[in-house]
Design an enzyme around this catalytic site. Sequence first.
Site, PDB file in Angstrom:
ATOM      1  N   CYS A 133       0.556  -1.181   0.181  1.00 13.61           N
ATOM      2  CA  CYS A 133      -0.229  -0.139  -0.042  1.00 13.61           C
ATOM      3  C   CYS A 133       0.961   1.326   0.131  1.00 13.61           C
ATOM      4  O   CYS A 133       1.492   1.912   0.692  1.00 13.61           O
ATOM      5  CB  CYS A 133      -0.917   0.005   1.393  1.00 13.61           C
ATOM      6  SG  CYS A 133      -1.588   1.080   1.154  1.00 13.61           S
ATOM      7  N   CYS A 136      -0.153   3.923   1.714  1.00 12.85           N
ATOM      8  CA  CYS A 136      -0.113   3.754   3.809  1.00 12.85           C
ATOM      9  C   CYS A 136       1.089   4.271   3.996  1.00 12.85           C
ATOM     10  O   CYS A 136       1.694   4.896   4.883  1.00 12.85           O
ATOM     11  CB  CYS A 136      -0.631   2.827   3.884  1.00 12.85           C
ATOM     12  SG  CYS A 136      -1.874   1.632   3.510  1.00 12.85           S
ATOM     13  N   ASP A 137       1.913   3.502   2.782  1.00 15.68           N
ATOM     14  CA  ASP A 137       3.331   3.637   3.418  1.00 15.68           C
ATOM     15  C   ASP A 137       4.733   4.344   2.543  1.00 15.68           C
ATOM     16  O   ASP A 137       5.859   3.992   3.177  1.00 15.68           O
ATOM     17  CB  ASP A 137       3.955   1.862   3.353  1.00 15.68           C
ATOM     18  CG  ASP A 137       3.493   1.150   4.605  1.00 15.68           C
ATOM     19  OD1 ASP A 137       3.225   1.518   5.359  1.00 15.68           O
ATOM     20  OD2 ASP A 137       2.895   0.306   3.966  1.00 15.68           O
TER      21      ASP A 137
END
Length: 326
Positions: A133, A136-137
């Site tokens: 992701c 997300c990261d």
Amino acid sequence: MHDIVIIGSGPAAWTAAIYAARAALHPVLVASSVEVGGELMNTTEVENYPGFPEGITGPELMAKLQAQAERFGTEVVYEDVVAVDLDGPVKRVSLADGTEYDTATLVYATGSAYRKLGLPEEQALSGRGISWCATCDGFFFRGKTIAVVGGGDSAMEEATFLTRFAEKVYVIHRRETLRASKIMQQRAFDNEKIDFLWNADVAGIHGTTAVTGVTLRDTVTGAERDLELDGVFVAIGHDPRTHLVHGQLELTVDGTIAVKGRSSGTSIEGVFAAGDVVDPHYRQAVTAAGSGAAAALDAESYLAAREPAAPEPAVAVAAATTRSTP
Ligand SMILES: Cc1cc2nc3c(=O)[nH]c(=O)nc-3n(C[C@H](O)[C@H](O)[C@H](O)COP(=O)(O)OP(=O)(O)OC[C@H]3O[C@@H](n4cnc5c(N)ncnc54)[C@H](O)[C@@H]3O)c2cc1C
């Protein structure tokens, strides 16, 4: 018979349980036997879930959501659902241990499985340089050298997005042409930070506590070489966990469960779906949680509409009778 049974134990399911429990619907939540907590159990820091300014680990966040659901009386069952019968007003949920629940409403929140490379190091380094992701990261890879594995639209989108943070982004693709749409390809080709490694497979991931590189295998010649990297984003697709409802609920072309407009209502009355299993696009913990709340509220409205109308109070009837008397 139960008012509501919830299948899943990710952000969507726990949030549905919090809302349903606070509405006195006494939810039963079937959490699975081994994968309790959903996808966020595979990550370390979650920095984009509102309310945690310092960030929180995935497992801690899930433990908090579970505690909140249990605080209001959610019954948690650590088993797998193996079948659902959605026909008629009473839905039946069958578990692997033979237990069966009859319920007036069902919330289906089984998530979506990110496809994996299938390498032994992958799980151990998940959240330690291996990610599924970019939203997300990506933030954790400022100034780093990373790779995106895949050749579709998601891979191009992730690679392009990741250039905001990373110094260098390799796209590792097993063929010499991309599946991605022309516009997404062009955007990636035009980006100076992105380099393409064609006809390449990831044959191994290096690192013990963090990713340090990969072994690439040429899909034509079989030759292997090492590439130093700080991170690997796997973007080879995901599979919404819908197998239990095939032939029962309508699905979208993306394979997610079809819901009506912004609601969680599926093609069958009394069955609601939430989280990544309905979402081909956003796939975030907070959007999953939001749709879990919607599912519980939709289930509550459905149950309220089925309740027989309460009889008119006697006094009101008498008053009305008096008024209509000539
Ligand atoms: C490595 C990684 C890092 C991520 N980091 C972030 C992040 O930082 N921020 C963010 O917002 N999002 C992040 N995401 C995305 C986020 O995890 C998902 O969007 C979110 O978890 C989806 O929630 P969900 O409730 O729909 O499903 P899931 O979290 O997938 O949970 C579904 C649950 O249903 C259970 N289940 C499935 N079938 C059955 C069955 N038959 N019986 C019983 N139980 C069943 C599964 O075991 C699972 O526990 C990340 C994802 C990954 C993979």
